[in-house]
Design an enzyme around this catalytic site. Sequence first.
Site, PDB file in Angstrom:
ATOM      1  N   LEU A 166       0.973   0.292   7.480  1.00 38.39           N
ATOM      2  CA  LEU A 166       1.470   1.311   6.329  1.00 38.39           C
ATOM      3  C   LEU A 166       2.711   0.696   5.730  1.00 38.39           C
ATOM      4  CD1 LEU A 166       0.993   4.582   8.306  1.00 38.39           C
ATOM      5  CD2 LEU A 166      -0.566   3.429   6.742  1.00 38.39           C
ATOM      6  N   HIS A 167       2.820   0.924   4.349  1.00 36.81           N
ATOM      7  CA  HIS A 167       3.865   0.421   3.703  1.00 36.81           C
ATOM      8  C   HIS A 167       4.276   1.745   2.684  1.00 36.81           C
ATOM      9  CE1 HIS A 167       1.228   0.184   0.270  1.00 36.81           C
ATOM     10  NE2 HIS A 167       0.588  -0.642   0.909  1.00 36.81           N
TER      11      HIS A 167
ATOM     12  N   GLY B  80       3.590   2.681  -0.317  1.00 35.54           N
ATOM     13  CA  GLY B  80       2.958   2.918  -1.098  1.00 35.54           C
ATOM     14  C   GLY B  80       1.825   4.391  -0.372  1.00 35.54           C
ATOM     15  N   HIS B  81       1.616   3.699   0.808  1.00 37.37           N
ATOM     16  CA  HIS B  81       0.762   4.798   1.849  1.00 37.37           C
ATOM     17  C   HIS B  81       1.957   6.162   2.080  1.00 37.37           C
ATOM     18  CE1 HIS B  81      -0.972   1.006   3.258  1.00 37.37           C
ATOM     19  NE2 HIS B  81      -2.093   1.501   2.945  1.00 37.37           N
TER      20      HIS B  81
ATOM     21  N   GLN C 237     -16.649  -2.132   4.119  1.00 38.00           N
ATOM     22  CA  GLN C 237     -16.075  -2.373   2.737  1.00 38.00           C
ATOM     23  C   GLN C 237     -15.979  -3.745   2.522  1.00 38.00           C
ATOM     24  OE1 GLN C 237     -13.173   0.960   2.937  1.00 38.00           O
ATOM     25  NE2 GLN C 237     -11.742  -0.628   1.924  1.00 38.00           N
TER      26      GLN C 237
ATOM     27  N   GLY D  26      -4.198   6.511  -3.945  1.00 33.14           N
ATOM     28  CA  GLY D  26      -3.140   5.899  -4.682  1.00 33.14           C
ATOM     29  C   GLY D  26      -3.897   5.562  -6.110  1.00 33.14           C
TER      30      GLY D  26
ATOM     31  N   LYS E 252      -2.947   2.942  -7.235  1.00 36.46           N
ATOM     32  CA  LYS E 252      -3.174   1.276  -7.173  1.00 36.46           C
ATOM     33  C   LYS E 252      -4.500   0.831  -7.246  1.00 36.46           C
ATOM     34  CE  LYS E 252      -2.399  -2.714  -5.024  1.00 36.46           C
ATOM     35  NZ  LYS E 252      -3.340  -2.845  -3.890  1.00 36.46           N
TER      36      LYS E 252
ATOM     37  N   VAL F  96       2.939   2.279  -6.240  1.00 37.92           N
ATOM     38  CA  VAL F  96       4.286   2.036  -5.978  1.00 37.92           C
ATOM     39  C   VAL F  96       4.536   0.380  -5.848  1.00 37.92           C
ATOM     40  CG1 VAL F  96       5.953   2.253  -3.822  1.00 37.92           C
ATOM     41  CG2 VAL F  96       4.380   3.964  -4.396  1.00 37.92           C
TER      42      VAL F  96
ATOM     43  N   SER G  40       1.008  -3.732  -1.034  1.00 39.29           N
ATOM     44  CA  SER G  40      -0.434  -4.052  -0.717  1.00 39.29           C
ATOM     45  C   SER G  40      -0.386  -4.268   0.721  1.00 39.29           C
ATOM     46  CB  SER G  40      -1.202  -4.638  -1.580  1.00 39.29           C
ATOM     47  OG  SER G  40      -2.627  -5.420  -0.985  1.00 39.29           O
TER      48      SER G  40
HETATM   49  P1  AMP Z   1      -5.538   1.085   1.898  1.00 38.75           P
HETATM   50  O1  AMP Z   1      -4.853   1.282   3.081  1.00 38.75           O
HETATM   51  O2  AMP Z   1      -5.019  -0.146   1.180  1.00 38.75           O
HETATM   52  O3  AMP Z   1      -6.997   1.217   1.955  1.00 38.75           O
HETATM   53  O4  AMP Z   1      -4.882   2.122   1.112  1.00 38.75           O
HETATM   54  C1  AMP Z   1      -5.153   3.549   1.321  1.00 38.75           C
HETATM   55  C2  AMP Z   1      -4.538   4.403   0.432  1.00 38.75           C
HETATM   56  O5  AMP Z   1      -3.260   4.068  -0.217  1.00 38.75           O
HETATM   57  C3  AMP Z   1      -5.458   4.157  -0.972  1.00 38.75           C
HETATM   58  O6  AMP Z   1      -5.621   5.363  -1.467  1.00 38.75           O
HETATM   59  C4  AMP Z   1      -4.524   3.355  -1.544  1.00 38.75           C
HETATM   60  O7  AMP Z   1      -4.538   3.518  -3.286  1.00 38.75           O
HETATM   61  C5  AMP Z   1      -2.951   3.882  -1.521  1.00 38.75           C
HETATM   62  N1  AMP Z   1      -2.240   2.781  -1.697  1.00 38.75           N
HETATM   63  C6  AMP Z   1      -2.203   1.559  -1.531  1.00 38.75           C
HETATM   64  N2  AMP Z   1      -1.108   0.907  -1.699  1.00 38.75           N
HETATM   65  C7  AMP Z   1      -0.603   1.790  -2.688  1.00 38.75           C
HETATM   66  C8  AMP Z   1       0.583   1.590  -3.517  1.00 38.75           C
HETATM   67  N3  AMP Z   1       1.128   0.255  -3.710  1.00 38.75           N
HETATM   68  N4  AMP Z   1       0.853   2.549  -4.479  1.00 38.75           N
HETATM   69  C9  AMP Z   1       0.041   3.603  -4.279  1.00 38.75           C
HETATM   70  N5  AMP Z   1      -0.798   3.832  -3.323  1.00 38.75           N
HETATM   71  C10 AMP Z   1      -1.201   2.843  -2.660  1.00 38.75           C
END
Ligand code: AMP
Length: 306
Positions: free
Chosen positions: A33-34, A36-37, A61, A147, A149, A176, A185
């Site tokens: 998690l960062h 954005g999450h 996926q 997101g 993103k 974000v 990311s």
């Molecule tokens: P992930 O863990 O990459 O599958 O992302 C999980 C959720 O976090 C998804 O809805 C992504 O779109 C969102 N997410 C990932 N990176 C960002 C970011 N930089 N800004 C906003 N949402 C994000």
Amino acid sequence: MITASGVAEVRSACDEARRAGRRVGFVPTMGFLHPGHRSLMRAARVGNDVVVASIFVNPLQFGPTEDLERYPRDLAGDSAAAEAEGVDLLFLPAVDEMYPEPPLTTVHVAGLSEVLCGASRPGHFDGVATVVAKLLSIVGPCTAYFGRKDAQQLAVVRRMVSDLHLPADVVGCPLVRERDGVAMSSRNAYLSEEDRRAAPVLFGALRAAAAAVTGGERSGGALRRLIAREVAREPRVLLEYVATCRPDDLEPLDHLEGDVLVAVAARVGSARLIDNITLCIRDADVVADLGVVTDRPESEVLCAER
Ligand code: AMP
């Protein structure tokens, strides 16, 4: 914060919350998690009584040559971050419960899944749609936060939820960025120092595109060429695609008018990065949604550049 792995346990906790009249917000993630999450968790916290987040590195996926095995993981750090954001229930599904063998049922959103990232990642969005359908079925009626993103993922999920009449309200949250504009990311962890220094060229190109549209450019082709030229300044960044399309059905747009998603994907070293902006164009009026910068609240201005 409660941590649970079992489908039955999570389903009954969510059912119980709703029976008590509580609104459930849900944030699906693959972890590491960062901010954005965390921004999604914060949005869910504000709008709901109970916040459920999931961490599941979804094998379906990932393509056979992709990074499933080396995808970054940090359960201890993620638990601490989720708890700090006020998550009530952290769902850590087990692969064998999510995907009973043999795997016979998948969800396919035709058209939307084949373009943009789908062209180079066959099956990727089937994996996304399938896991999100399963997770929404387990969590039950909720508001689910995604997101922007991952703009194509958001379009696929919205269409799937609508077509399958799933009881979820889908909310798209701002992209974000790091201070230098790089979209946050989990996969940025793959970037070498030199690649990381090169990565801001993507956002630079998208900003230049927004400025061109603000200045009157309305040709999708010219905008795509401008972005390709900007990205080519940085030889470490290899553009995979640049698209100008409608954000909801991803239909390509050659004349730029209305809501326009400008999306790019590029190879940087061993990482594949994606980024996008959304432009809202009404005649001479242009509002650009460029996302927000992680630790600068005043960066909200990025959302409303004219
Ligand atoms: P992930 O863990 O990459 O599958 O992302 C999980 C959720 O976090 C998804 O809805 C992504 O779109 C969102 N997410 C990932 N990176 C960002 C970011 N930089 N800004 C906003 N949402 C994000």
